[in-house]
Design a protein around this motif. Structure first.
Motif, PDB file in Angstrom:
ATOM      1  N   LEU A  66       0.830  -1.207   0.000  1.00 17.59           N
ATOM      2  CA  LEU A  66       0.000   0.000   0.000  1.00 17.59           C
ATOM      3  C   LEU A  66       0.867   1.261   0.000  1.00 17.59           C
ATOM      4  CD1 LEU A  66      -2.932   0.981   0.062  1.00 17.59           C
ATOM      5  CD2 LEU A  66      -2.772   0.995   2.544  1.00 17.59           C
ATOM      6  N   LYS A  67       1.939   1.263   0.799  1.00 14.32           N
ATOM      7  CA  LYS A  67       2.842   2.420   0.840  1.00 14.32           C
ATOM      8  C   LYS A  67       3.529   2.633  -0.502  1.00 14.32           C
ATOM      9  CE  LYS A  67       3.923   2.447   5.760  1.00 14.32           C
ATOM     10  NZ  LYS A  67       4.994   2.640   6.738  1.00 14.32           N
ATOM     11  N   ILE A  68       3.859   1.544  -1.188  1.00 11.97           N
ATOM     12  CA  ILE A  68       4.489   1.650  -2.504  1.00 11.97           C
ATOM     13  C   ILE A  68       3.552   2.371  -3.465  1.00 11.97           C
ATOM     14  CG2 ILE A  68       5.205   0.305  -4.529  1.00 11.97           C
ATOM     15  CD1 ILE A  68       6.296  -1.793  -2.441  1.00 11.97           C
ATOM     16  N   GLN A  69       2.282   2.055  -3.409  1.00 14.46           N
ATOM     17  CA  GLN A  69       1.321   2.673  -4.322  1.00 14.46           C
ATOM     18  C   GLN A  69       0.856   4.052  -3.871  1.00 14.46           C
ATOM     19  OE1 GLN A  69      -1.420  -0.792  -4.464  1.00 14.46           O
ATOM     20  NE2 GLN A  69      -1.264  -0.489  -6.675  1.00 14.46           N
ATOM     21  N   LYS A  93       2.635  -5.898  -4.611  1.00 13.26           N
ATOM     22  CA  LYS A  93       2.776  -7.095  -3.768  1.00 13.26           C
ATOM     23  C   LYS A  93       4.099  -7.796  -4.054  1.00 13.26           C
ATOM     24  CE  LYS A  93       0.450 -11.324  -2.401  1.00 13.26           C
ATOM     25  NZ  LYS A  93      -0.685 -12.195  -2.549  1.00 13.26           N
ATOM     26  N   THR A  94       4.452  -7.920  -5.331  1.00 15.62           N
ATOM     27  CA  THR A  94       5.726  -8.536  -5.713  1.00 15.62           C
ATOM     28  C   THR A  94       6.899  -7.744  -5.142  1.00 15.62           C
ATOM     29  OG1 THR A  94       4.807  -9.471  -7.736  1.00 15.62           O
ATOM     30  CG2 THR A  94       7.196  -9.169  -7.680  1.00 15.62           C
ATOM     31  N   LEU A  95       6.843  -6.425  -5.269  1.00 10.10           N
ATOM     32  CA  LEU A  95       7.915  -5.579  -4.741  1.00 10.10           C
ATOM     33  C   LEU A  95       8.017  -5.688  -3.221  1.00 10.10           C
ATOM     34  CD1 LEU A  95       7.404  -2.447  -6.998  1.00 10.10           C
ATOM     35  CD2 LEU A  95       9.456  -3.891  -6.925  1.00 10.10           C
ATOM     36  N   ALA A  96       6.882  -5.648  -2.536  1.00  9.35           N
ATOM     37  CA  ALA A  96       6.891  -5.744  -1.075  1.00  9.35           C
ATOM     38  C   ALA A  96       7.479  -7.080  -0.626  1.00  9.35           C
ATOM     39  CB  ALA A  96       5.476  -5.571  -0.526  1.00  9.35           C
TER      40      ALA A  96
END
Length: 103
Positions: A66-69, A93-96
């Motif tokens: 969520l923070k990434i987005q 999700k993949t990045l997290a």
């Protein structure tokens, strides 16, 4: 016949799991590496530091995605992390997951 089926199932399973290299490439493609590196602080914290901070947090993957987005502020100091709307839910999700796997 059984060997062929086992091989096909193994290849399908391996294809479904994103590799560490693919996730690093995704981080570069989505401009994450403009502010972060794997091992040392740049503008934002290193991915190793993020993984260490959230190592015992069962909900970290969802929160990081969520923070990434959406971006965030105050977690790592006064410099906010801007939103990255070009990252899809699946990519976030993949990045997290990849970030949390850094040691």
């Amino acid at each position: 016949m059984k060997k062929t089926m086992i091989l096909a199932a193994s290849l399908a399973a391996a294809a479904a799991i994103p590799s560490a290299h693919a996730s690093a490439d995704l981080a570069k493609a989505k401009a994450c590496m403009a502010c972060h590196t794997v091992a040392s602080k740049l503008v934002g914290p290193s991915y190793k530091d993020v993984a260490a901070k959230y190592a015992k947090d069962a909900g970290a993957e969802a929160r990081l995605a969520l923070k990434i987005q959406k971006g965030s502020s105050g977690t790592w100091g006064p410099i906010p992390m801007p939103a990255n709307p070009q990252v899809s839910d699946a990519e976030a999700k993949t990045l997290a997951k990849w970030i949390l796997a850094q040691k």
